[in-house]
Design an enzyme around this catalytic site. Sequence first.
Site, PDB file in Angstrom:
ATOM      1  CB  THR A  30      -7.971  78.019  45.874  1.00 44.60           C
ATOM      2  OG1 THR A  30      -9.726  78.146  46.154  1.00 44.60           O
ATOM      3  CG2 THR A  30      -7.619  76.563  46.172  1.00 44.60           C
ATOM      4  CB  CYS A  34     -16.876  75.924  43.322  1.00 49.62           C
ATOM      5  SG  CYS A  34     -15.242  76.225  43.323  1.00 49.62           S
ATOM      6  NE  ARG A  63      -8.602  83.566  41.474  1.00 54.06           N
ATOM      7  CZ  ARG A  63      -7.884  83.189  42.308  1.00 54.06           C
ATOM      8  NH1 ARG A  63      -7.878  83.832  43.393  1.00 54.06           N
ATOM      9  NH2 ARG A  63      -7.057  82.112  42.046  1.00 54.06           N
ATOM     10  CB  CYS A  65     -14.633  78.101  40.265  1.00 49.95           C
ATOM     11  SG  CYS A  65     -14.078  76.311  39.502  1.00 49.95           S
ATOM     12  CB  CYS A  68     -17.889  74.695  38.414  1.00 51.48           C
ATOM     13  SG  CYS A  68     -17.604  75.880  39.848  1.00 51.48           S
ATOM     14  CG  ASP A 437     -59.107  74.460  32.574  1.00 54.44           C
ATOM     15  OD1 ASP A 437     -59.124  75.488  31.986  1.00 54.44           O
ATOM     16  OD2 ASP A 437     -58.885  73.368  32.408  1.00 54.44           O
TER      17      ASP A 437
END
Length: 487
Positions: A30, A34, A63, A65, A68, A437
């Site tokens: 694709t 993601c 590139r 998604c 998401c 402390d």
Amino acid sequence: MHTDTERCLRAVRSKDARFDGWFFTAVLTTGIYCRPSCPVVPPKPENMRFHPSAAACQQAGFRACKRCRPDTSPGSPEWNQRADLVARAMRLIADGVVDREGVPGLADRLGYSARQVERQLRAELGAGPLALARSQRAQTARLLIETTTLPMAEVAFAAGFASIRTFNDTVREVFALSPSALRARAPRSAATPGVISLRLPFRAPLTPDNLFGHLAATAVPGVEEWHAGAYRRTLRLPYGHGLAALSPAPDHIACRLTLTDQRDLTVAISRCRRLLDLDADPVAVDEQLRADPALAPLVDKAPGRRVPRTVDEAEFAVRAVLGQQVSTAAARTHAARLVTAYGEPVEDTEGGLSHLFPDPEALAALDPEALALPRSRRRTLTTLVAALTSGGLRLGAESDWDEARARLGELPGFGPWTVEVIAMRALGDPDAFLPGDLGIRRAARELGLPSTPAALTARAAAWRPWRAYAVQYLWATDDHPINELPA
């Protein structure tokens, strides 16, 4: 982690949000990348490639998604739990140093050559400092496009792009949409002019009680306040100043920013995330602390405690000195006097913020005799301010934690408690520890742990490298306002 293919595959198949920001999945079929928790059906293993950063995915031609939005993942916890060259470089890049000073400025702050910095970042993250900064600019642009009505030319300038053409090309390349298409897709809501509203993601779980309780209980009047369900404070930023309002929600931190210069957006977000320790990996922290039977009930009761940090390391160091051996209320009073006398006034139409905390240069003009402090404390404060203004002491994102500790320890009046509380909250060392402390020693006694500093330090070796988080769980056993979410 991205080199462990089997572990990455398991995270993607289970849609484990814990690993968002640790690595990114690029899908060959694709051309998108993601986050591990992407809700779409995972692709076949042979079609997945794993990268250590969004910038590496973008450089490889993928590139983001649209489902998401991997560019909005929480940051990798690696950069806040390490003090090596790559981690310090990433903290500086997040603080916008490359955009303001270029790669030579980044390298100069780190004390290395530009070539060395480039080589190490590429080896670990698959991208150099320019690509990492470009990826960050793209995310800043997206936030401005989607959350403001600024003209696109102003968005490009504010996000740090040198030209409109570069801005347009980058947005199209990273998001596969034009800037105008991105704005058209964004949900429309009533916006207050000049205010940027956004969500700051984090890894669950997160217990906000001690985080916001500590910030509210120690708030310096005029600089910080708890107002209308939000912690609000002023921010000193590279190009101007700002106001931040932060409030906890079940799955995010709601953030409202008012900036005098939109170019400071990336830095403001980075500092707010650092303040609230939002890039921590609470599952890893709690898993180790829970292994100690004395701490397990505390972790189970309120998992995901964070370390309240700071937006300004020098400010916190000054406040740590003012807070030596006095109550929280007295420390706030001392700090408020400095703010009134030396802080820069700001306007706030929504609450009671009135000043920026004075920077070391402003404090260099203070008259020690005018301070209502013991003589030894005055000397400690003026010596600290001199070290900060001269550059002999550096407490910024580029700081080497061990070196900063050593420099602090050389200053008069800086004992182990002061050094370690600065290491924990200003430097961000997740392993800083305060065995002397009083609150820690009292909690240790109640839990059946050793209460002397030496014996408690020996017992706490099993908590490393997360002793700063153990401190939060131990402090939380006390009935004190710092442990309660303000009403």
